[in-house]
Write a protein that holds these residues in place. Structure first.
Motif, PDB file in Angstrom:
ATOM      1  N   VAL A 189       0.827  -1.211   0.000  1.00  0.00           N
ATOM      2  CA  VAL A 189       0.000   0.000   0.000  1.00  0.00           C
ATOM      3  C   VAL A 189       0.859   1.259   0.000  1.00  0.00           C
ATOM      4  CG1 VAL A 189      -1.647   1.352   1.359  1.00  0.00           C
ATOM      5  CG2 VAL A 189      -1.986  -1.121   1.056  1.00  0.00           C
ATOM      6  N   TYR A 190       1.916   1.229   0.801  1.00  0.00           N
ATOM      7  CA  TYR A 190       2.746   2.429   0.941  1.00  0.00           C
ATOM      8  C   TYR A 190       3.952   2.432   0.016  1.00  0.00           C
ATOM      9  CZ  TYR A 190      -0.098   3.159   5.110  1.00  0.00           C
ATOM     10  OH  TYR A 190      -1.154   3.351   5.970  1.00  0.00           O
ATOM     11  N   GLU A 191       3.977   1.478  -0.932  1.00  0.00           N
ATOM     12  CA  GLU A 191       5.000   1.429  -1.979  1.00  0.00           C
ATOM     13  C   GLU A 191       6.409   1.315  -1.416  1.00  0.00           C
ATOM     14  OE1 GLU A 191       4.434   4.632  -4.810  1.00  0.00           O
ATOM     15  OE2 GLU A 191       2.383   4.874  -4.134  1.00  0.00           O
ATOM     16  N   ARG A 192       6.553   0.564  -0.358  1.00  0.00           N
ATOM     17  CA  ARG A 192       7.882   0.421   0.250  1.00  0.00           C
ATOM     18  C   ARG A 192       8.682  -0.696  -0.413  1.00  0.00           C
ATOM     19  NH1 ARG A 192       5.533   0.763   6.402  1.00  0.00           N
ATOM     20  NH2 ARG A 192       5.117   3.007   6.431  1.00  0.00           N
ATOM     21  N   VAL A 193       8.000  -1.591  -1.084  1.00  0.00           N
ATOM     22  CA  VAL A 193       8.663  -2.670  -1.808  1.00  0.00           C
ATOM     23  C   VAL A 193       8.140  -2.683  -3.231  1.00  0.00           C
ATOM     24  CG1 VAL A 193       8.951  -5.168  -2.019  1.00  0.00           C
ATOM     25  CG2 VAL A 193       9.073  -4.092   0.233  1.00  0.00           C
ATOM     26  N   GLU A 194       9.042  -2.634  -4.192  1.00  0.00           N
ATOM     27  CA  GLU A 194       8.635  -2.689  -5.593  1.00  0.00           C
ATOM     28  C   GLU A 194       8.694  -4.131  -6.084  1.00  0.00           C
ATOM     29  OE1 GLU A 194      11.123   0.002  -7.782  1.00  0.00           O
ATOM     30  OE2 GLU A 194       9.699   1.654  -7.508  1.00  0.00           O
ATOM     31  N   LEU A 195       7.800  -4.456  -6.992  1.00  0.00           N
ATOM     32  CA  LEU A 195       7.775  -5.777  -7.614  1.00  0.00           C
ATOM     33  C   LEU A 195       8.397  -5.691  -8.999  1.00  0.00           C
ATOM     34  CD1 LEU A 195       4.163  -6.888  -6.613  1.00  0.00           C
ATOM     35  CD2 LEU A 195       6.304  -7.402  -5.438  1.00  0.00           C
ATOM     36  N   TRP A 196       8.978  -6.791  -9.429  1.00  0.00           N
ATOM     37  CA  TRP A 196       9.651  -6.831 -10.733  1.00  0.00           C
ATOM     38  C   TRP A 196       8.974  -7.851 -11.649  1.00  0.00           C
ATOM     39  CZ3 TRP A 196      13.930  -4.002 -12.375  1.00  0.00           C
ATOM     40  CH2 TRP A 196      14.519  -3.169 -11.410  1.00  0.00           C
TER      41      TRP A 196
END
Length: 278
Positions: A116-123
């Motif tokens: 939700v808080y965009e602390r981990v990006e997905l690839w």
């Protein structure tokens, strides 16, 4: 003079013999010209039932597929979002193809809050971004999520985590309106690793809250946690890789089997309509 009477007599005798011969021949009946009646043909015997020509064999019916299990191809248009616990399923499926061509977006320390808080990006295919953007990039029509182990022990607990679920699912759904969402129950943790904030009772409470949330949010709840538990309601020794929350790769076999069993879904997944996500 004496030769003529003899000659005449001789001629008369020959003529008499000739006429007699002709009369005899005339007396012999001429052969009948009537064609003798044809001999009646013997009628062919009526064939007995055993004499009837055999019918061609009936085609052998193809075996009915086992519809009690979802085929691996059913997951070809699915994406799985998860944390490090889901890595065991990802590794197993990469080795075996048990869930077809499903895409796995699993990251260490991934959580509902981080998403939700965009602390981990997905690839995915060399591109990184937020969960909603990357899911849209995959084009998946089935979105599986198993998150929360890293959330329930934080501020807000179970209730706060479920509130964040509403935000996350709405984010992903907005960019993937045709997708169906499947929320998996969180797996148990090893018994001796339980803590005051994070333990199996809390995880059970969390899973019940997720089930209720799915009914509210039009998501499908997938209950798989119980299959990994021992008699003490904890993660069974045979599945644990670190005596904490992580699994052996071999545990992915059981996980995949549970996902392929429609009875573990709150709604039969075969009855749902899957539209193309943009």
């Amino acid at each position: 003079m004496l030769r003529r009477p003899f000659t005449a007599a001789l001629l008369a005798c020959i003529l008499t013999l000739f006429l007699a011969a002709c009369g005899t021949a005339a007396a012999v009946p001429a052969p009948s010209k009537t064609t003798p009646p044809a001999t009646a043909e013997t009628p062919a015997p009526t064939p007995k039932p055993t004499d009837k020509p055999s019918s061609p064999p009936e085609p052998t019916a193809e075996p009915t597929p086992d519809m009690s299990e979802l085929p691996s191809s059913w997951f070809d248009d699915a994406v799985f979002l998860g944390d490090s616990v889901s890595k065991a399923l990802e590794s197993y499926c990469e080795q075996t193809g048990a869930l077809g061509d499903a895409v796995f977006l699993c990251e260490i320390s991934f959580s509902v809050r981080n998403a939700v808080y965009e602390r981990v990006e997905l690839w995915y295919q060399g591109q990184s971004g937020r969960a909603d953007d990357i899911v849209a990039l995959t084009g998946a029509r089935k979105v599986f999520l198993m998150l929360g182990t890293n959330d329930v022990a934080m501020d807000g607990g179970v209730e706060g985590t479920v509130r964040l679920w509403r935000v996350l699912v709405n984010m992903i759904r907005e960019k993937n309106p045709g997708a169906v969402f499947f929320v998996e129950s969180c797996l148990p943790m090893y018994g001796e690793a339980q803590m005051e904030e994070l333990n199996n009772d809390t995880l059970d409470e969390y899973n019940q809250a997720l089930r209720a949330y799915c009914q509210e949010a039009n998501c499908v709840f997938v209950d798989i946690a119980d299959a990994f538990k021992d008699e003490d309601n904890a993660l069974a020794e045979e599945y644990s890789s670190d005596h904490y929350v992580h699994l052996k790769t071999e545990a992915g076999e059981l996980w995949a089997q549970l996902l392929r069993d429609p009875s573990n879904y709150s709604v039969d997944p075969r009855s749902l309509k899957y539209e193309n996500a943009p």
